[in-house]
Design a protein around this motif. Structure first.
Motif, mmCIF file in Angstrom:
data_model
loop_
_atom_site.group_PDB
_atom_site.id
_atom_site.type_symbol
_atom_site.label_atom_id
_atom_site.label_comp_id
_atom_site.label_asym_id
_atom_site.label_seq_id
_atom_site.Cartn_x
_atom_site.Cartn_y
_atom_site.Cartn_z
ATOM 1 N N THR A 109 0.841 -1.209 0.000
ATOM 2 C CA THR A 109 0.000 0.000 0.000
ATOM 3 C C THR A 109 0.872 1.253 0.000
ATOM 4 O OG1 THR A 109 -1.748 -1.177 1.193
ATOM 5 C CG2 THR A 109 -1.849 1.222 1.215
ATOM 6 N N LEU A 110 1.946 1.230 0.762
ATOM 7 C CA LEU A 110 2.875 2.364 0.802
ATOM 8 C C LEU A 110 3.495 2.599 -0.572
ATOM 9 C CD1 LEU A 110 4.159 4.290 3.050
ATOM 10 C CD2 LEU A 110 6.117 2.746 2.938
ATOM 11 N N VAL A 111 3.878 1.522 -1.248
ATOM 12 C CA VAL A 111 4.470 1.642 -2.584
ATOM 13 C C VAL A 111 3.457 2.230 -3.567
ATOM 14 C CG1 VAL A 111 5.357 0.333 -4.555
ATOM 15 C CG2 VAL A 111 6.168 -0.180 -2.246
ATOM 16 N N TRP A 112 2.207 1.762 -3.504
ATOM 17 C CA TRP A 112 1.189 2.297 -4.399
ATOM 18 C C TRP A 112 0.902 3.761 -4.080
ATOM 19 C CZ3 TRP A 112 -0.274 2.244 -8.922
ATOM 20 C CH2 TRP A 112 -1.534 2.679 -9.337
ATOM 21 N N HIS A 113 0.971 4.122 -2.811
ATOM 22 C CA HIS A 113 0.822 5.531 -2.422
ATOM 23 C C HIS A 113 1.915 6.381 -3.071
ATOM 24 C CE1 HIS A 113 -0.068 9.014 0.014
ATOM 25 N NE2 HIS A 113 1.075 8.951 0.648
ATOM 26 N N ARG A 114 3.130 5.856 -3.149
ATOM 27 C CA ARG A 114 4.226 6.577 -3.813
ATOM 28 C C ARG A 114 3.957 6.756 -5.300
ATOM 29 N NH1 ARG A 114 9.258 2.894 -1.540
ATOM 30 N NH2 ARG A 114 9.169 3.548 0.652
ATOM 31 N N ALA A 115 3.430 5.705 -5.920
ATOM 32 C CA ALA A 115 3.308 5.701 -7.380
ATOM 33 C C ALA A 115 2.026 6.319 -7.894
ATOM 34 C CB ALA A 115 3.425 4.267 -7.887
ATOM 35 N N SER A 116 0.971 6.319 -7.089
ATOM 36 C CA SER A 116 -0.349 6.691 -7.604
ATOM 37 C C SER A 116 -0.673 8.169 -7.455
ATOM 38 C CB SER A 116 -1.432 5.863 -6.906
ATOM 39 O OG SER A 116 -1.440 6.106 -5.507
ATOM 40 N N GLU A 117 -0.045 8.847 -6.508
ATOM 41 C CA GLU A 117 -0.318 10.280 -6.338
ATOM 42 C C GLU A 117 0.748 11.076 -7.083
ATOM 43 O OE1 GLU A 117 -1.404 11.801 -2.583
ATOM 44 O OE2 GLU A 117 -2.529 10.022 -1.970
ATOM 45 N N PRO A 118 0.354 11.983 -7.963
ATOM 46 C CA PRO A 118 1.323 12.680 -8.831
ATOM 47 C C PRO A 118 2.476 13.349 -8.081
ATOM 48 C CG PRO A 118 -0.903 13.081 -9.592
ATOM 49 C CD PRO A 118 -1.043 12.332 -8.300
ATOM 50 N N LEU A 208 8.485 2.003 9.065
ATOM 51 C CA LEU A 208 8.445 3.414 9.447
ATOM 52 C C LEU A 208 9.664 4.169 8.933
ATOM 53 C CD1 LEU A 208 7.213 3.022 13.147
ATOM 54 C CD2 LEU A 208 5.857 3.820 11.205
ATOM 55 N N VAL A 209 10.848 3.580 9.071
ATOM 56 C CA VAL A 209 12.053 4.297 8.663
ATOM 57 C C VAL A 209 12.144 4.372 7.141
ATOM 58 C CG1 VAL A 209 13.827 2.465 8.512
ATOM 59 C CG2 VAL A 209 14.421 4.708 9.464
ATOM 60 N N CYS A 210 11.607 3.372 6.431
ATOM 61 C CA CYS A 210 11.516 3.453 4.965
ATOM 62 C C CYS A 210 10.666 4.649 4.540
ATOM 63 C CB CYS A 210 10.901 2.181 4.404
ATOM 64 S SG CYS A 210 12.059 0.863 4.090
ATOM 65 N N ALA A 211 9.544 4.820 5.210
ATOM 66 C CA ALA A 211 8.646 5.933 4.879
ATOM 67 C C ALA A 211 9.297 7.281 5.173
ATOM 68 C CB ALA A 211 7.339 5.798 5.654
ATOM 69 N N GLY A 213 12.423 7.894 4.995
ATOM 70 C CA GLY A 213 13.627 8.076 4.195
ATOM 71 C C GLY A 213 13.397 8.565 2.790
ATOM 72 N N THR A 214 12.149 8.857 2.407
ATOM 73 C CA THR A 214 11.856 9.339 1.065
ATOM 74 C C THR A 214 10.798 10.431 1.117
ATOM 75 O OG1 THR A 214 10.886 8.740 -1.069
ATOM 76 C CG2 THR A 214 10.262 7.378 0.811
ATOM 77 N N ARG A 215 10.928 11.391 0.234
ATOM 78 C CA ARG A 215 9.920 12.460 0.140
ATOM 79 C C ARG A 215 8.664 11.987 -0.595
ATOM 80 N NH1 ARG A 215 11.906 17.582 1.307
ATOM 81 N NH2 ARG A 215 14.176 17.701 1.569
ATOM 82 N N SER A 216 8.705 10.774 -1.122
ATOM 83 C CA SER A 216 7.566 10.278 -1.890
ATOM 84 C C SER A 216 6.474 9.673 -1.013
ATOM 85 C CB SER A 216 8.037 9.236 -2.913
ATOM 86 O OG SER A 216 8.626 8.122 -2.270
ATOM 87 N N ASN A 217 6.641 9.752 0.301
ATOM 88 C CA ASN A 217 5.593 9.329 1.244
ATOM 89 C C ASN A 217 5.287 10.451 2.228
ATOM 90 O OD1 ASN A 217 6.879 6.030 1.172
ATOM 91 N ND2 ASN A 217 4.829 6.588 0.509
ATOM 92 N N ALA A 218 5.072 11.658 1.700
ATOM 93 C CA ALA A 218 4.923 12.840 2.555
ATOM 94 C C ALA A 218 3.774 12.700 3.544
ATOM 95 C CB ALA A 218 4.725 14.082 1.692
ATOM 96 N N PHE A 219 2.656 12.134 3.118
ATOM 97 C CA PHE A 219 1.499 11.972 4.003
ATOM 98 C C PHE A 219 1.859 11.080 5.190
ATOM 99 C CE2 PHE A 219 -2.028 9.145 5.190
ATOM 100 C CZ PHE A 219 -2.910 10.070 5.727
#
Length: 261
Positions: A109-118, A208-211, A213-219
């Motif tokens: 779900t986290l990966v899809w959140h990264r890819a699905s929101e522009p 948690l630390v993966c999330a 570590g990237t700006r692509s999971n801002a939420f």
């Protein structure tokens, strides 16, 4: 049992940053948590035995694939490597359920959140494809990878959810982890309520630390950093297992005045 280091084959990354791949992060986290000697070997999936990362090469030369299979095999070799040895049978069952949910549903779900929101995809594009690939390849690689994300998310079901529903799934999981941690009194600040971390902590912390570590999971970052409980949990385990993650520690400290329970 050999004292020679095993070799961890995982995606290449800066030494002071978490992996974007939860499965690579979880495997290295387990090795750190159990003080198993290892060497890092940057790799790509096409070179792996099952076309997936991570995998490890044991001192004997045997290759083991899949993060959970690697951990199960190494955990069974000695009590020192078994982080769950103090759990009761009921606790062990609960721990396995937590790990399976993170592995099989929350990270996808986290990966899809990264890819699905522009906005998220734009950040991931810069972090992965612009930073690591030459101009002529980056757009082709990004288009291929996004298609793979879309197909995987559709077939596992999360790709059929709206963006708001995806955020709700992630928010509810984070709130559940906060409630679970709050239910344990100090000095037992870990997922299963023991005085030492277990495999559930390896899994939850790695996500948690993966999330973070990237700006692509801002939420998700906002949700984590808004919680005093999660900031304390991630800070403690980062200092314990990955003290070189200085930017993660700085982010946690800089948001220290903005948190809630």
């Amino acid at each position: 049992m050999s004292n020679e280091p095993l070799k961890l084959h995982a995606f290449d990354k800066p030494a002071a940053s978490p992996y974007k791949s939860f499965y690579c992060q979880k495997t290295e986290c387990y090795l750190r948590a159990t003080s198993i000697t290892y060497e890092l070997a940057p790799a790509m999936p096409y070179s792996a035995p099952r076309s997936q990362l991570p995998y490890v090469t044991l001192p004997s030369g045997e290759d083991l694939s899949d993060s959970q299979c690697i951990i199960q095999r190494l955990s069974g070799e000695s009590d020192d490597r078994n982080l769950d040895k103090l759990l009761t049978p009921a606790q062990r069952t609960q721990s396995r359920a937590i790990i399976a949910y993170v592995d099989g549903f929350i990270f996808p779900t986290l990966v899809w959140h990264r890819a699905s929101e522009p906005a998220n995809w734009e950040e991931l594009y810069k972090e992965v494809f612009v930073a690591q690939l030459p101009w002529g390849l980056r757009d082709l690689a990004a288009a291929y990878q996004k298609r793979q994300y879309r197909l995987t998310a559709w077939y596992n079901g999360v790709g059929r959810h709206t963006p708001d529903e995806v955020r709700d799934i992630l928010r509810e999981w984070i709130e559940g982890i906060v409630d679970l941690l709050k239910s344990h009194q100090a000095p037992h600040p870990y997922i299963m309520g023991l005085a030492t971390p277990t495999l559930a902590d390896v899994s939850v912390y790695s996500l948690l630390v993966c999330a973070l570590g990237t700006r692509s999971n801002a939420f998700v970052q906002k949700q984590i950093l808004a919680s005093d409980v999660l900031r304390s949990y991630v800070k403690h385990l980062t200092e314990r297992w990955f003290p070189e993650y200085e930017e993660i520690l700085r982010d946690i400290e800089s948001d220290g005045t903005a948190g809630t329970a």
